[in-house]
Design an enzyme around this catalytic site. Structure first.
Site, PDB file in Angstrom:
ATOM      1  N   MET A  86      18.436 -13.285  28.176  1.00 45.90           N
ATOM      2  CA  MET A  86      18.315 -13.235  26.720  1.00 45.90           C
ATOM      3  C   MET A  86      17.078 -12.410  26.369  1.00 45.90           C
ATOM      4  O   MET A  86      16.031 -12.957  26.029  1.00 45.90           O
ATOM      5  CB  MET A  86      18.186 -14.668  26.194  1.00 45.90           C
ATOM      6  N   PRO A  87      17.173 -11.080  26.469  1.00 46.27           N
ATOM      7  CA  PRO A  87      16.010 -10.244  26.155  1.00 46.27           C
ATOM      8  C   PRO A  87      15.583 -10.401  24.701  1.00 46.27           C
ATOM      9  O   PRO A  87      16.416 -10.390  23.794  1.00 46.27           O
ATOM     10  CB  PRO A  87      16.512  -8.818  26.412  1.00 46.27           C
ATOM     11  N   HIS A  88      14.289 -10.583  24.499  1.00 48.80           N
ATOM     12  CA  HIS A  88      13.729 -10.663  23.158  1.00 48.80           C
ATOM     13  C   HIS A  88      12.225 -10.448  23.247  1.00 48.80           C
ATOM     14  O   HIS A  88      11.642 -10.544  24.312  1.00 48.80           O
ATOM     15  CB  HIS A  88      14.028 -12.027  22.524  1.00 48.80           C
ATOM     16  N   SER A  89      11.632 -10.163  22.114  1.00 55.53           N
ATOM     17  CA  SER A  89      10.189 -10.010  22.024  1.00 55.53           C
ATOM     18  C   SER A  89       9.677 -11.111  21.108  1.00 55.53           C
ATOM     19  O   SER A  89      10.420 -12.023  20.751  1.00 55.53           O
ATOM     20  CB  SER A  89       9.856  -8.618  21.479  1.00 55.53           C
TER      21      SER A  89
END
Length: 152
Positions: free
Chosen positions: A64-67
């Site tokens: 779950m790529p996120h910043s």
């Protein structure tokens, strides 16, 4: 939720990525294409993973790529889906940190983001849906999975 990915063109199917950084860049492409995020966003995610480790791999096969919340270059709140045929490794010593399914999160609206997260976690808690997504190869597969498992 899968229907939304298809309708918004927030999905991508690919054979492989040369490494996890490339996978993250690829997973952001559908969000960049319609201006949901700016080009810098993918590099922000990569920097977070380099700093904090592969926290984005939430279960085996699923990242779950996120910043950070309110990251620069995020114009809309959305999620995109990417499936790789070949897994990418985030930690060569831990196969549990390999991923083939990517749900890339962009958030500038906390309430909408929370709703997205809840719907996503509900979907990912169903092992049959995750197994079906790992076999999916097209937008019509996504719509079939939606119809079979997620339409009440």
């Amino acid at each position: 939720m899968l229907r939304e990915f298809v309708e918004m063109k927030h999905y991508k199917f690919a054979e492989e990525a040369k490494d996890w950084k490339e996978a993250i860049r690829m997973s952001c492409e559908p969000l960049e294409a319609d201006g949901t995020v700016e080009a810098n966003y993918k590099e922000d995610i990569i920097a977070c993973v380099e700093k904090y480790g592969p926290y984005i791999v939430i279960i085996p096969e699923v990242a779950m790529p996120h910043s950070q919340e309110g990251a620069v270059g995020v114009n809309k709140t959305a999620i995109s889906f990417m499936k790789l045929r070949k897994p990418v490794s985030f930690d060569p010593n831990d196969r549990e940190k390999d991923a083939r399914l990517f749900f890339t999160l962009a958030s500038c609206n906390p309430e909408q983001h929370l709703d997205n997260m809840m719907r996503l976690s509900e979907m990912l808690s169903n092992e049959e849906i995750v197994a079906a997504l790992l076999e999916a190869n097209s937008e019509s597969d996504l719509l079939e999975i939606e119809k079979k498992y997620l339409t009440h």
